[in-house]
Design a protein around this motif. Structure first.
Motif, PDB file in Angstrom:
ATOM      1  N   THR A 103     143.857  -9.105  67.383  1.00 17.60           N
ATOM      2  CA  THR A 103     143.647 -10.461  67.885  1.00 17.60           C
ATOM      3  C   THR A 103     143.698 -11.535  66.802  1.00 17.60           C
ATOM      4  O   THR A 103     143.781 -12.729  67.123  1.00 17.60           O
ATOM      5  N   GLY A 104     143.607 -11.135  65.532  1.00 14.96           N
ATOM      6  CA  GLY A 104     143.558 -12.114  64.456  1.00 14.96           C
ATOM      7  C   GLY A 104     142.198 -12.744  64.264  1.00 14.96           C
ATOM      8  O   GLY A 104     142.022 -13.638  63.443  1.00 14.96           O
ATOM      9  N   GLN A 105     141.196 -12.242  65.015  1.00 10.46           N
ATOM     10  CA  GLN A 105     139.843 -12.780  64.922  1.00 10.46           C
ATOM     11  C   GLN A 105     138.954 -11.803  64.151  1.00 10.46           C
ATOM     12  O   GLN A 105     138.855 -10.634  64.516  1.00 10.46           O
ATOM     13  N   PRO A 106     138.275 -12.258  63.099  1.00  9.49           N
ATOM     14  CA  PRO A 106     137.347 -11.367  62.399  1.00  9.49           C
ATOM     15  C   PRO A 106     136.169 -11.012  63.292  1.00  9.49           C
ATOM     16  O   PRO A 106     135.733 -11.826  64.109  1.00  9.49           O
ATOM     17  N   VAL A 107     135.667  -9.803  63.166  1.00  8.02           N
ATOM     18  CA  VAL A 107     134.569  -9.348  64.024  1.00  8.02           C
ATOM     19  C   VAL A 107     133.313  -8.990  63.247  1.00  8.02           C
ATOM     20  O   VAL A 107     132.289  -8.660  63.842  1.00  8.02           O
ATOM     21  N   GLY A 108     133.371  -9.028  61.920  1.00  8.38           N
ATOM     22  CA  GLY A 108     132.175  -8.743  61.131  1.00  8.38           C
ATOM     23  C   GLY A 108     131.648  -7.342  61.352  1.00  8.38           C
ATOM     24  O   GLY A 108     130.449  -7.147  61.555  1.00  8.38           O
ATOM     25  N   PHE A 109     132.542  -6.347  61.316  1.00  7.90           N
ATOM     26  CA  PHE A 109     132.166  -4.961  61.617  1.00  7.90           C
ATOM     27  C   PHE A 109     131.852  -4.218  60.317  1.00  7.90           C
ATOM     28  O   PHE A 109     132.690  -4.119  59.432  1.00  7.90           O
ATOM     29  N   HIS A 110     130.642  -3.708  60.232  1.00  5.52           N
ATOM     30  CA  HIS A 110     130.191  -2.911  59.085  1.00  5.52           C
ATOM     31  C   HIS A 110     129.938  -1.482  59.568  1.00  5.52           C
ATOM     32  O   HIS A 110     129.273  -1.288  60.580  1.00  5.52           O
ATOM     33  N   GLN A 111     130.417  -0.498  58.824  1.00  4.06           N
ATOM     34  CA  GLN A 111     130.258   0.901  59.224  1.00  4.06           C
ATOM     35  C   GLN A 111     129.684   1.757  58.088  1.00  4.06           C
ATOM     36  O   GLN A 111     130.331   2.677  57.602  1.00  4.06           O
ATOM     37  N   PRO A 112     128.437   1.472  57.701  1.00  2.00           N
ATOM     38  CA  PRO A 112     127.819   2.257  56.631  1.00  2.00           C
ATOM     39  C   PRO A 112     127.226   3.583  57.108  1.00  2.00           C
ATOM     40  O   PRO A 112     126.680   4.340  56.306  1.00  2.00           O
TER      41      PRO A 112
END
Length: 859
Positions: A136-145
């Motif tokens: 989509t070209g939209q950042p989603v702020g996804f963190h996967q620690p």
């Protein structure tokens, strides 16, 4: 009225700054001031966000699907429907996207779920979120620690082992890790109480605002129309099954509507006369200032869930964010919204925080993560989250209202949004659910689900968020409901009751010397020996069980035979006969199993399991409407009681109460007839899920006590006694019940079954015996062969006849032969298992038939 805190469009909440470093209970507030704190991306507008603000207009007056609600769930559904090619998808949001519960959510994402089916939803969501920014070209702020559940008691370790065997046959990663590994992954923990961890790589957290905006961008990209602020003011159903959706800007005609309105869902439901069992709860989480030890880390900390402390904790920039789940006594409901509706204009507001309510959890977090003691709490978020009674969402078409769908009651909306959007989209487009998710069927609730019950269960569900999840779990808040059988008052002190779709039903009965009550365990517990006693009672004498929770329908009309011929993958039984029939979906999946009896010419009684009552009724009603059948169906579940009498002396006992001939020659297996027992009218079906000689006796609910008393009195000489559903399950499994009907007319799913048969199966359902010790299978355990997981059990229990554990399991065709040696994982240990010829014990009708032929049947 509660106090609300108004938020800006891109909100910056204000709250207390609290220094927690002083005092034994850390209650002393050294500094109190208001401050600004931007909570990651969702609290501030970034240059990368494209402001797709919608103008308040309808744009069109017709739509295929109108979605009501612009939170992450509703927007996900719009995205998935549009991406799949559905034209004319319109979403209406009364305020702005993410208003309600989405914008202030903590955004946790996890592959873990204690249930089997919802793991698929979680997995799909995470996989979608991983690629959404690229799409989509939209950042989603996804963190996967990753995330770690902490076990600090031996019982928790058992629970983790119990969950590990349920994860082994799933594609997602999950590991039981040592304290040393826990500390390596989360070096800031106090390890004094840590015994083990349940580790899910790939877990983490996402910014809910950015996620929703990315889904919205995708929805628009594929052609969906998202309109806000546009409030739905009324809903009118039309005679053709379509809807008129009224708004201040005009009316939209829609083929279907989907209620995805979050904590406004009750208000939307009331527009069409439905009382959705939902209630908002207050959930708080707190955010700290920068913590030097966190800032110094080179990699992001995994999310932890301290289950005994009942909170989650994750890294938030250079500080920490943690959210507790208070006990049911301390947690807070927003009950006024249930009775008075959500206050007008409520959108991006919060409740006033109440740190005293969560102080014991704050202290637990400080003990587990000592660096918190020196941290300042710079922000407290206290917002509404909508709970259903059992905390699971309500997703799918609603019984009793044509083309009205719901996606509501999401206590964990962020992790569910992606998967549920896909699930519901597939169901809408294909006409059937892509897989079984009956646990979220909105029709699991009914008229018995009162506001008082909903509130009591929501308190319990919230407070029990992190309790140990035992097998055969029972929860007691809100019980009993108004939906008790006629025998409840007579039996309640004599047995351990289980909850089934609002009903109380005996699980097992007490005798002098038994340890009574509910004693949950991962191993054999207080009911194990009493259930063996009840098993013996039915196999050797005669027993009585209350089966009133069965769903019961009457079908009649000029097209009734034609309707059932289409509905079921079996021949329609003749008058006076009964069979077991399956409703199949168009792709050949089993949607439901019912007992079908033709009582009079063209008049039928259908019986289904308690949890499937409205699930099955909705499907049948839909088929009647769509097919134009001249037939009607009536739900008589609450009007009728059911007693089953089973065992070798069942005929002998019942014959004392009637002049009708109950002999095998006169009343054969799978026959039904009306008769009187002790002058009480019953519909008797010669069938028993025990597999033994028996009858099910359908009668007026008010006749349950006199009928039960008459049967018990007549059976004194034969040693009659009660038995419960645990013994019934053991008896059924030994008999290996799987009666698939013969193909008849062009029933739903017939062509799909032919294709499946032509292509061949890759897996087969097999029957296993296990060499266990103090633990038994119950279903969904991993099956092993040569060090690899190759399948899963579907059900299991201890066989009191064979004195060993039994299970059904799916395994590859090449490993499905009788005699094949396998292993089944139970509580972290692999037990030897052998495929045997089913059934272990022949049913009574089969044994009788063999005896007549002079053969020796196995018992």
């Amino acid at each position: 009225m509660p106090k609300y805190k108004k938020q800006n469009k891109y909100p910056i909440p204000s709250s207390f700054i609290i220094d927690l470093s002083v005092g034994p209970r850390a209650h002393r507030l050294l500094t109190i001031s208001c401050c600004s704190f931007a909570l990651h991306i969702k609290m501030c507008k970034t240059h990368s966000e494209k402001d797709e603000a919608s103008s308040p207009s309808l744009g069109k007056d017709r739509a295929d699907t109108v979605i009501i609600g612009g939170g992450c769930v509703g927007v996900s559904l719009a995205y998935h429907l549009a991406k799949a090619g559905l034209k004319d998808v319109v979403l209406l949001e009364k305020s702005e996207l993410t208003a309600g519960s989405t914008w202030h959510a903590a955004g946790l994402t996890t592959y873990f779920h204690p249930g089997i089916n919802l793991k698929k939803i979680h997995s799909y969501s995470i996989k979608l979120y991983e690629k959404l920014e690229e799409e989509t070209g939209q950042p989603v702020g996804f963190h996967q620690p990753g995330s770690i559940r902490i076990a600090s008691t031996p019982t928790r370790v058992d629970e983790f082992k119990y969950q590990m065997t349920r994860a082994g046959w799933h594609p997602t990663e999950q590991y039981l890790i040592t304290p040393e590994k826990v500390q390596e992954l989360f070096p800031l923990l106090n390890m004094d109480k840590v015994l083990a961890g349940l580790y899910n790589p790939g877990d983490g957290h996402i910014d809910p605002y950015s996620l929703t905006m990315a889904l919205a961008a995708g929805a628009r990209k594929y052609g969906a129309q998202l309109n806000y602020p546009v409030q739905v003011t009324n809903l009118n159903s039309r005679s053709d099954g379509t809807w008129e959706v009224e708004t201040p800007l005009g009316i939209i005609q829609a083929k279907r509507i989907v209620n995805a309105a979050g904590f406004w869902a009750r208000d939307v439901g009331k527009m069409i006369g439905l009382q959705h069992p939902l209630i908002p709860v207050h959930h708080q989480y707190v955010v700290t200032s920068t913590i030097p030890e966190v800032k110094a880390l080179k990699t992001e900390l995994p999310v932890i869930r301290d289950l005994e402390g009942s909170y989650y904790l994750r890294q938030e920039r250079d500080g920490l964010l943690f959210g507790p789940y208070e006990s049911e006594e301390k947690m807070k409901l927003q009950e006024s919204w249930v009775t008075n509706g959500v206050p007008p204009g409520f959108g991006k507001e919060l409740f006033e925080s109440d740190l005293d309510r969560i102080m014991e959890h704050i202290e637990a977090a400080m003990e587990m993560v000592p660096v918190l003691r020196k941290a300042d709490i710079v922000n407290t978020i206290a917002g509404p989250i909508t709970y259903s009674p059992d905390i699971l969402p309500m997703v799918g078409p609603h019984q009793g209202v044509r083309n009205y769908w719901v996606a509501i009651g999401f206590g964990y909306g962020i992790i569910h949004a992606g998967g549920m959007g896909k699930y519901l989209s597939d169901w809408i487009l294909e006409g059937e659910p892509p897989f079984d998710l009956i646990e979220v069927d909105p029709n699991r609730y009914g008229k018995w689900t009162t506001t008082e019950y909903t509130a009591a269960k929501a308190r319990e569900s919230y407070g029990f968020n992190n309790i140990v999840g035992y097998p055969k779990e029972e929860r007691f808040a809100g019980r009993p409901t108004e939906r008790t059988s006629g025998l409840y008052d007579l039996l309640k002190s004599k047995c351990s009751m289980g909850f089934h779709a609002g009903w109380e039903q005996p699980h097992w009965f007490y005798k002098p010397g038994d340890e009574t009550g509910y004693k949950p365990s991962f191993r054999r517990t207080n009911w194990f020996d009493p259930v063996g006693r009840e098993y013996k009672q039915v196999m050797e004498k005669v027993g009585v069980i209350d089966l009133s929770p069965f769903g019961k329908f009457k079908v009649k009309g000029t097209d009734s035979v034609k309707l059932l011929d289409h509905l079921f993958a079996n021949v329609v039984p003749k008058v006076g006969s009964t069979n077991i029939s399956h409703m199949l979906t168009p792709t050949g999946k089993v949607y439901a199993e019912l007992t079908v009896s033709q009582l009079y010419p063209g008049e039928f009684m259908l019986v289904t399991g308690s949890g499937s009552e409205l699930h099955d009724l909705r499907w049948i009603e839909d088929k009647i409407t769509r097919g134009g059948y001249k037939a009607e169906i009536a739900n008589v579940t609450d009007e009728m009681g059911v007693l089953s009498v089973a065992g070798p002396y069942a005929r002998q006992v019942l014959q004392k109460l009637t002049n009708d001939d109950l002999s095998d020659a006169s009343f054969k297996f799978l026959q039904c007839r009306h008769l009187k027992l002790s002058n009480i009218a019953v519909t008797a079906i010669r069938i028993s899920y025990t597999g033994e000689l028996g009858w099910e006796l359908y009668h007026r609910k008010e006749d349950s006590v006199p009928l039960y008393n008459a049967i018990m009195e007549a059976g004194q000489k034969e040693g009659i006694d009660d038995f419960g559903t645990y013994a019934l399950n053991a008896l059924r499994l030994e008999k290996g019940f799987r009666a698939w009907g013969a193909e008849a007319a062009d029933f739903t799913g017939k062509q799909a079954l032919k294709q499946i048969k032509e292509k061949g199966l890759k897996r087969r359902l097999i029957y296993l015996t296990l060499e266990t010790d103090n633990v038994d299978p119950e279903g969904n355990e991993s099956v092993w062969h040569n060090g690899k997981v190759i399948g899963n059990t579907t059900s299991g229990c201890f066989s009191y006849g064979a004195q060993q554990s039994l299970a059904f399991a799916y395994v590859p065709i090449e490993l499905s032969k009788v005699g094949q040696k396998l292993e089944v994982e139970l509580l972290g240990k692999n037990y030897p298992a052998t495929i045997i010829q089913e059934p272990l014990v022949l049913t009574e009708p089969t044994r009788t038939r063999l005896q007549k032929k002079g053969e020796s049947p196995k018992i």
